[in-house]
Write a protein that holds these residues in place. Structure first.
Motif, PDB file in Angstrom:
ATOM      1  N   THR A 242      10.447 141.731 -40.338  1.00 39.66           N
ATOM      2  CA  THR A 242       9.257 141.461 -41.156  1.00 39.66           C
ATOM      3  C   THR A 242       9.196 142.426 -42.335  1.00 39.66           C
ATOM      4  N   ALA A 243       9.429 143.706 -42.058  1.00 35.91           N
ATOM      5  CA  ALA A 243       9.420 144.707 -43.135  1.00 35.91           C
ATOM      6  C   ALA A 243      10.552 144.475 -44.116  1.00 35.91           C
ATOM      7  N   THR A 252       3.262 144.974 -42.761  1.00 32.79           N
ATOM      8  CA  THR A 252       3.931 144.749 -41.481  1.00 32.79           C
ATOM      9  C   THR A 252       3.114 145.279 -40.301  1.00 32.79           C
TER      10      THR A 252
END
Length: 385
Positions: A242-243, A252
């Motif tokens: 996600t990051a 995030t």
């Protein structure tokens, strides 16, 4: 156009600068060098304000917090950041000179030997030097944390917002142009191939160091809890990816929080530590900054000294507190240290920014994934002490 993020723009700027630098007349290079000179002066002017805008509110907020949980969390986060910095130093300082070989012949400290100068200069003297800004920030941050009222803290938080807007709407949009000019100049001088080859080596090494740091963090978490480190790391992997896509620790946080709770850490600890670590724990960014700075120093033919990097690494963990949630925020916060402690000039800072932003998302992903390991450790210590 908004989807065309900073990293793609940096890549386009580098490619375009290299290609055009091989064919354009000298006057074009001089025009871009003039812009670069003015932009570098503006960066030098704004850096003390970046330090004040980041450090004062960050220290004030931490100081106003109370309780053993805050102390444990802050101490573990800072220790993790220091470990990351020294691992990066010892690996990069020993490995990069061997991998780079004879490529460290570019002398960025002597522009007349390598870089074309601008048509004119427009100095913008800073209102204070870097050390003055640092000392002022520590005094104000600690002082505000001891006050009962919030007037000064609110004022510095609003000042921080102004600085973040300057970074977001002035510095970040102009960075690709600045980097374009630097690489055009290097291509015109015939040295760009050496610089790009160093970039490639440093990039691969940094990614490897990120993975090493994550393994160390989760080995520590697994040791104190008796759980399988690889399973813990696998549980936190959604936060990493996600990051990698958002390039933001703040964005995030929901994913990091959810996955950290799945590792077995208590809701009380994760709800407190994950948002805190998103601000103060920057092990991935520290690895990147230390490694990139060593790479730039080697390009410049300078010595890599432990005595120089010890205070630099210790200060990084502090100056990056509350770095803005924009791409490259950590390197912006570190500009003052690069200048005063490592002796970076405008051209070196331009290369540093380009090299850092090229892998910023990987550093952010390492930061937030490591937050899960630290939350597990904090949870264990908060229960046993």
């Amino acid at each position: 156009m908004k989807r065309f993020g900073l990293l793609p723009r940096i890549v386009v700027a580098i490619v375009a600068g290299v290609l055009l630098g091989l064919v354009v007349p000298k006057i074009v290079v001089e025009i871009m060098a003039t812009f670069n000179s003015i932009f570098s002066s503006f960066l030098g002017f704004i850096v003390p304000f970046i330090i004040i805008g980041f450090i004062v509110p960050g220290i004030a907020k931490l100081g106003k917090g109370s309780g053993r949980l805050l102390g444990i969390s802050t101490g573990i986060a800072y220790l993790s950041t220091l470990v990351a910095g020294f691992i990066a130093f010892f690996i990069a300082s020993n490995l990069l000179p061997k991998l780079i070989g004879g490529k460290e012949s570019v002398k960025l400290e002597n522009p007349e030997e390598f870089l074309i100068g601008g048509l004119f200069e427009m100095p913008i003297p800073p209102m204070m030097d870097i050390m003055t800004a640092l000392v002022f920030s520590f005094i104000m941050g600690i002082g505000i944390s001891k006050l009962k009222g919030n007037t000064l803290q609110n004022a510095f938080e609003e000042f921080s917002e102004i600085i973040e807007k300057v970074i977001s709407f002035v510095i970040i949009p102009l960075l690709p142009i600045h980097i374009f000019g630097i690489f055009m100049n290097m291509a015109y001088g015939g040295q760009v191939a050496k610089v790009l080859s160093v970039f490639g080596v440093v990039f691969v090494m940094i990614i490897a160091l990120h993975l090493v740091m994550l393994l160390l963090q989760y080995t520590a978490a697994g040791t104190v809890t008796g759980k399988n480190p690889l399973k813990l790391l696998k549980t936190m992997s959604p936060a990493y990816f996600t990051a990698l896509g958002t390039q933001s620790s703040a964005a995030t946080i929901p994913v990091t929080l959810k996955q950290a709770q799945k590792t077995g850490a208590s809701d009380k600890v994760t709800n407190f530590t994950i948002p805190l670590f998103a601000t103060i724990h920057l092990s991935g960014s520290t690895i990147t900054l230390v490694s990139c700075s060593i790479g730039v120093l080697l390009i410049n033919g300078q010595d890599i000294l432990l005595s120089t990097f010890i205070p630099f690494i210790f200060m990084l963990g502090v100056t990056m507190i509350a770095a803005p949630g924009v791409p490259g925020g950590a390197v912006m916060a570190a500009l003052g240290l690069l200048e005063t402690m490592l002796g970076f000039n405008g051209a070196m800072i331009g290369l540093m920014i380009a090299l850092y932003i090229a892998q910023d998302s990987f550093g952010t992903a390492t930061n937030v994934t490591g937050d899960g390991a630290l939350a597990i450790i904090v949870d264990k210590f908060s229960k046993t002490n």
